[in-house]
Design a protein around this motif. Structure first.
Motif, PDB file in Angstrom:
ATOM      1  N   ARG A 326       0.959  -1.263  -0.076  1.00 36.34           N
ATOM      2  CA  ARG A 326      -0.109   0.126  -0.131  1.00 36.34           C
ATOM      3  C   ARG A 326       0.961   1.319   0.166  1.00 36.34           C
ATOM      4  NH1 ARG A 326      -4.936   0.403   4.405  1.00 36.34           N
ATOM      5  NH2 ARG A 326      -5.044  -1.535   3.253  1.00 36.34           N
ATOM      6  N   GLY A 327       1.867   1.310   0.781  1.00 36.67           N
ATOM      7  CA  GLY A 327       2.983   2.444   0.884  1.00 36.67           C
ATOM      8  C   GLY A 327       3.507   2.626  -0.862  1.00 36.67           C
ATOM      9  N   ILE A 328       3.738   1.656  -1.530  1.00 39.93           N
ATOM     10  CA  ILE A 328       4.237   1.774  -3.040  1.00 39.93           C
ATOM     11  C   ILE A 328       3.254   2.216  -3.673  1.00 39.93           C
ATOM     12  CG2 ILE A 328       5.291   0.705  -4.922  1.00 39.93           C
ATOM     13  CD1 ILE A 328       6.411  -1.653  -2.958  1.00 39.93           C
ATOM     14  N   LEU A 329       1.906   1.782  -3.473  1.00 41.67           N
ATOM     15  CA  LEU A 329       0.687   2.363  -4.336  1.00 41.67           C
ATOM     16  C   LEU A 329       0.605   3.760  -4.181  1.00 41.67           C
ATOM     17  CD1 LEU A 329      -1.810   1.967  -5.798  1.00 41.67           C
ATOM     18  CD2 LEU A 329      -3.022   1.618  -3.684  1.00 41.67           C
ATOM     19  N   GLU A 330       0.838   4.358  -2.958  1.00 43.14           N
ATOM     20  CA  GLU A 330       0.539   5.817  -2.559  1.00 43.14           C
ATOM     21  C   GLU A 330       1.763   6.640  -3.325  1.00 43.14           C
ATOM     22  OE1 GLU A 330       1.003   6.032   1.527  1.00 43.14           O
ATOM     23  OE2 GLU A 330      -0.830   5.326   2.221  1.00 43.14           O
ATOM     24  N   LYS A 331       3.141   5.881  -3.740  1.00 40.22           N
ATOM     25  CA  LYS A 331       3.870   6.754  -4.300  1.00 40.22           C
ATOM     26  C   LYS A 331       4.072   6.514  -6.019  1.00 40.22           C
ATOM     27  CE  LYS A 331       5.431   8.558  -0.585  1.00 40.22           C
ATOM     28  NZ  LYS A 331       5.713   9.814  -0.373  1.00 40.22           N
ATOM     29  N   LEU A 332       2.893   6.131  -6.446  1.00 35.63           N
ATOM     30  CA  LEU A 332       2.880   5.857  -7.974  1.00 35.63           C
ATOM     31  C   LEU A 332       2.877   7.276  -8.738  1.00 35.63           C
ATOM     32  CD1 LEU A 332       0.572   2.592  -8.400  1.00 35.63           C
ATOM     33  CD2 LEU A 332       3.097   2.676  -8.666  1.00 35.63           C
ATOM     34  N   ASP A 333       2.079   7.862  -8.089  1.00 32.41           N
ATOM     35  CA  ASP A 333       2.277   9.219  -8.834  1.00 32.41           C
ATOM     36  C   ASP A 333       3.655   9.934  -8.814  1.00 32.41           C
ATOM     37  OD1 ASP A 333      -0.336   9.113  -9.784  1.00 32.41           O
ATOM     38  OD2 ASP A 333      -1.175  10.273  -7.940  1.00 32.41           O
ATOM     39  N   TYR A 334       4.290   9.942  -7.517  1.00 35.10           N
ATOM     40  CA  TYR A 334       5.533  10.105  -7.470  1.00 35.10           C
ATOM     41  C   TYR A 334       6.687   9.730  -8.589  1.00 35.10           C
ATOM     42  CZ  TYR A 334      10.324  10.504  -5.395  1.00 35.10           C
ATOM     43  OH  TYR A 334      12.001  10.719  -5.002  1.00 35.10           O
ATOM     44  N   LEU A 335       6.356   8.336  -8.586  1.00 41.64           N
ATOM     45  CA  LEU A 335       7.484   7.688  -9.581  1.00 41.64           C
ATOM     46  C   LEU A 335       7.007   8.227 -10.979  1.00 41.64           C
ATOM     47  CD1 LEU A 335       7.415   4.029  -7.854  1.00 41.64           C
ATOM     48  CD2 LEU A 335       8.804   5.829  -7.709  1.00 41.64           C
ATOM     49  N   GLN A 336       5.662   8.188 -11.280  1.00 39.51           N
ATOM     50  CA  GLN A 336       5.392   8.640 -12.710  1.00 39.51           C
ATOM     51  C   GLN A 336       6.143   9.897 -13.006  1.00 39.51           C
ATOM     52  OE1 GLN A 336       1.086   9.044 -13.356  1.00 39.51           O
ATOM     53  NE2 GLN A 336       1.300   8.694 -15.611  1.00 39.51           N
TER      54      GLN A 336
END
Length: 737
Positions: A326-336
């Motif tokens: 869930r923590g990775i999911l929260e940062k997907l926009d950051y990675l994009q």
């Protein structure tokens, strides 16, 4: 008049398509290939002659003379020339020897005697060199010494071309690439003569003992061909297959297809427990299955820490911080926003440590990271953003908490899983690395018997299960450690590609090792051989431009351009210190030194400018420091409230640069020049981009290729012609006007 005008337009369209490279066999006249008349010297590359080495290699004999009264039953040769695998030596007249064919170069090696490594090749127990014929002895990194053999080049004309090796013939970017290797200065010009026409070849790469010549055909069709070349003294050669079958051939089928989403991508590595905590309710679940509860030789206990708690001696493996899916999911926009197009996840399956390489169940996600439903949601959301995900696959060993190993420990030979492992004595205590074979002798990592059909099916089945689940590729841990690596990974590739032809398979091989990427095992290797062995040393100023370009030449000449395009190109990872620390930026917890930041920017731009996918280890883009020697401090949780904005802005810009300049994501590279601390090379199929890097502390003037060149990085200001002054510690990217 109108008809003539339309005819002219049609002719111009045909010409424009042709020169754009969009040619197929339907618009090329196929001719019968014949040899030209004239006074040519003929070279046959594949005449059957097993009595000597190929022209490009030198026979080298290694000999071991045992001390008197020593009982020696077996001796093998292991070195950098064979990935430290075993080449058995033969005994004759009391001496053990082997003769092998090696290219000119410098090689480190050891003898493997009676099933054990020689610790110090410079001195046996009597104080004598184990191999007195060695040229020198160097530190092996483990408290001993390797021997070194320096192989000098052979005399005479040398040329190497093997259509069965993708380094010499492959399909890259939907083009047919044909190359040959020769000694420096032997070739003035070369032409690839095919039944579809003649194509001029050009010098692509060079290094101390060799050159690579190349041509790309703007189509993928069956061809017959030979090579016609001229030497600097105007002697003409024909390079043919054999005296009875003169022409080389390519059947037009792409047997080693390029995974194009990797070639055009930007990768990002995530160490799940230390990336981001999205669900604190699952944190304590990590403690329930930790290896320490199973290991009967250890009294330590795992600990659960808050996100900003200090590093302890358990930090490497048994100090948990709560990162999850869930923590990775929260940062997907950051990675994009970073331009990331695929994520590499360290192990997420049920295991006994923070690193996860001691897996207990290959078919189950570790509850500390979340549920399968959360994993499915994460993959779906990543895919919506154009981000693919590859998982870590560990086929060489399991953890001691694996259900099969626990059954063996409990029931001994009565267990149906007895032959899943290599048990040396039973009963045993869990964690006793002397009772069974473990990875590097570590008792918590019992080695799996991948020769056992049940084990092989269990492991390959797990890989397919998670690809079916929604993952896009596999990173394979220590593939060279498997006892049947060739057979195992050939079958793995076949079965994976049958169901998921676009899946990416990358192996953790640290050395330059083309044998793994011939189309039968991996798409790419973890390219530490590029990132750390060459680029990091260049960024540190260890080598000047000329030496660096030579090392890059050897690297790019060793692999097919399709493989290079799929490169998993990294410099730092969970197994190394952080990039800024390696560049002299400081230790964990300090503020990075400004010069190290400049070298980081130069180095990362260089990485993003080479063929293949640049991979960033989590947090390097934020300017984080951390040395491996301090309890693996490089794995400390990302503190999201802290960031070096200069570094983060730089990485975001690099992601945009890769999207904006198509040549940077092509398979093509061609050297231009090197001078002082500068290296310069072209990117793109028309050499439309020029990259110049300078690791020196002073500016260097470089003569530019003909025409006008527009600066596109690090700024978009300036058009240059004639020459350019390359400032110190920088990488420039220019585009042809």
């Amino acid at each position: 008049m109108e008809k003539r005008h339309l005819s002219l337009i049609f002719i111009l369209l045909i010409l424009s398509v042709t020169f754009a490279g969009c040619i197929t066999q339907t618009n090329i006249k196929t001719e019968t290939l014949v040899l030209p008349e004239g006074n040519y010297t003929t070279i046959y590359l594949n005449e059957k002659d097993t009595s000597q080495c190929p022209a490009s290699k030198v026979p080298v004999t290694f000999t071991y003379m045992p001390p008197k009264n020593e009982s020696i039953t077996s001796v093998s040769l292991r070195g950098s020339f064979n990935d430290w695998a075993e080449w058995p030596m033969q005994k004759e007249n009391g001496a053990w020897s082997i003769t092998v064919c090696l290219e000119p170069g410098r090689y480190e090696y050891k003898f493997f005697i009676n099933g054990e490594w020689v610790k110090d090749m410079s001195s046996d127990k009597y104080g004598n060199p184990v191999d007195p014929e060695a040229d020198e002895y160097v530190d092996d990194g483990f408290g001993g010494k390797n021997a070194v053999r320096i192989v000098e080049g052979s005399m005479g004309f040398v040329l190497e071309h093997n259509p069965g090796d993708p380094a010499y013939l492959c399909v890259a970017d939907n083009r047919t690439v044909v190359r040959f290797k020769t000694k420096p200065g032997q070739v003035q010009s070369a032409v690839l003569v095919t039944n579809l026409g003649e194509y001029e070849m050009s010098l692509q790469l060079w290094w101390g003992s060799g050159e690579m010549w190349r041509v790309e055909l703007p189509f993928v069709e069956p061809i017959e061909y030979y090579i016609k070349l001229t030497t600097p003294d105007n002697e003409e050669f024909l390079v043919l297959n054999t005296s009875t079958d003169a022409f080389f051939s390519f059947d037009g089928s792409n047997d080693f297809p390029q995974v194009e989403w990797v070639s055009k991508g930007v990768g990002y590595q995530i160490f799940p427990d230390r990336f981001n905590n999205g669900d604190p309710s699952n944190d304590a679940l990590a403690l329930q299955t930790d290896e320490f509860w199973f290991n009967e030789l250890i009294e330590d206990r795992p600990i659960l820490s808050n996100w900003s708690d200090p590093i302890t001696p358990l930090h490497c493996c048994h100090q948990y911080f709560g990162g999850d899916i869930r923590g990775i999911l929260e940062k997907l926009d950051y990675l994009q926003e970073l331009g990331v197009t695929f994520i590499y996840l360290n192990p997420i399956f049920l295991a006994g440590s923070a690193h996860g390489y001691d897996i207990y169940d290959y078919y189950r996600i570790d509850p500390q990271f979340g549920t399968e439903e959360e994993l499915k949601l994460f993959l779906e959301e990543a895919h919506k953003r154009g981000i693919r995900v590859i998982f870590d696959f560990v086929p060489n060993h399991s953890g001691i908490g694996h259900w099969a190993f626990l059954d063996v420990a409990s029931r001994g030979k009565e267990s149906p899983y007895w032959n899943w492992y290599f048990i040396q004595k039973w009963p045993f205590k869990l964690g006793d690395g002397k009772a069974y074979i473990g990875w590097w002798g570590i008792g918590s990592l019992p080695k799996l018997n991948t020769m056992n059909p049940e084990v092989k099916e269990y492991l390959i089945g797990a890989a397919l299960y998670w690809l079916d689940f929604g993952f896009d590729g596999i990173r394979v841990d220590v593939p060279n450690e498997l006892i049947n690596a060739d057979e195992f990974f050939s079958e793995l590739r076949q079965r994976v590609k049958e169901k998921h032809p676009d899946a990416y398979i990358v192996g953790e091989i640290w050395q330059l090792s083309p044998k793994w990427v011939q189309g039968d095992k991996f798409d790419s290797l973890m390219n530490y051989a590029l990132g750390r062995d060459i680029l990091l040393n260049y960024a540190l100023g260890t080598w000047n431009g000329e030496r660096t370009l030579e090392l890059l030449g050897r690297y790019f000449a060793s692999y097919g351009e399709n493989v290079v395009a799929m490169g998993f190109n990294l410099i730092s990872s969970h197994d190394t210190s952080r990039l800024l620390t390696d560049l002299g930026g400081g230790r964990f917890g300090e503020n990075p030194k400004p010069e190290a930041i400049e070298r980081l920017k130069m180095l990362s731009t260089l990485l993003y400018s080479l063929p293949g996918a640049p991979i960033t280890f989590q947090g390097d883009e934020r300017g984080i420091l951390g040395e491996k020697e301090y309890y693996d401090a490089h794995r400390y949780p990302i503190q999201w409230d802290k960031v070096n904005e200069e570094v983060l802005t730089h990485y975001r810009g690099l992601g945009m640069l890769r999207k904006r300049i198509p040549a940077l994501t092509s398979s093509a590279i061609k050297f231009y020049t090197a001078k002082n601390g500068v290296i310069a090379f072209f990117r793109g199929h028309e050499n439309e981009v020029l990259v110049l890097a300078n690791n020196g502390k002073t500016s260097t003037s470089i003569v530019l290729p003909p025409g006008k060149w527009k600066l596109v990085w690090p700024t978009e200001e300036g058009i240059f012609e004639g020459e350019i002054e390359v400032p110190p510690v920088i990488t420039l990217v220019l585009e042809r006007e």
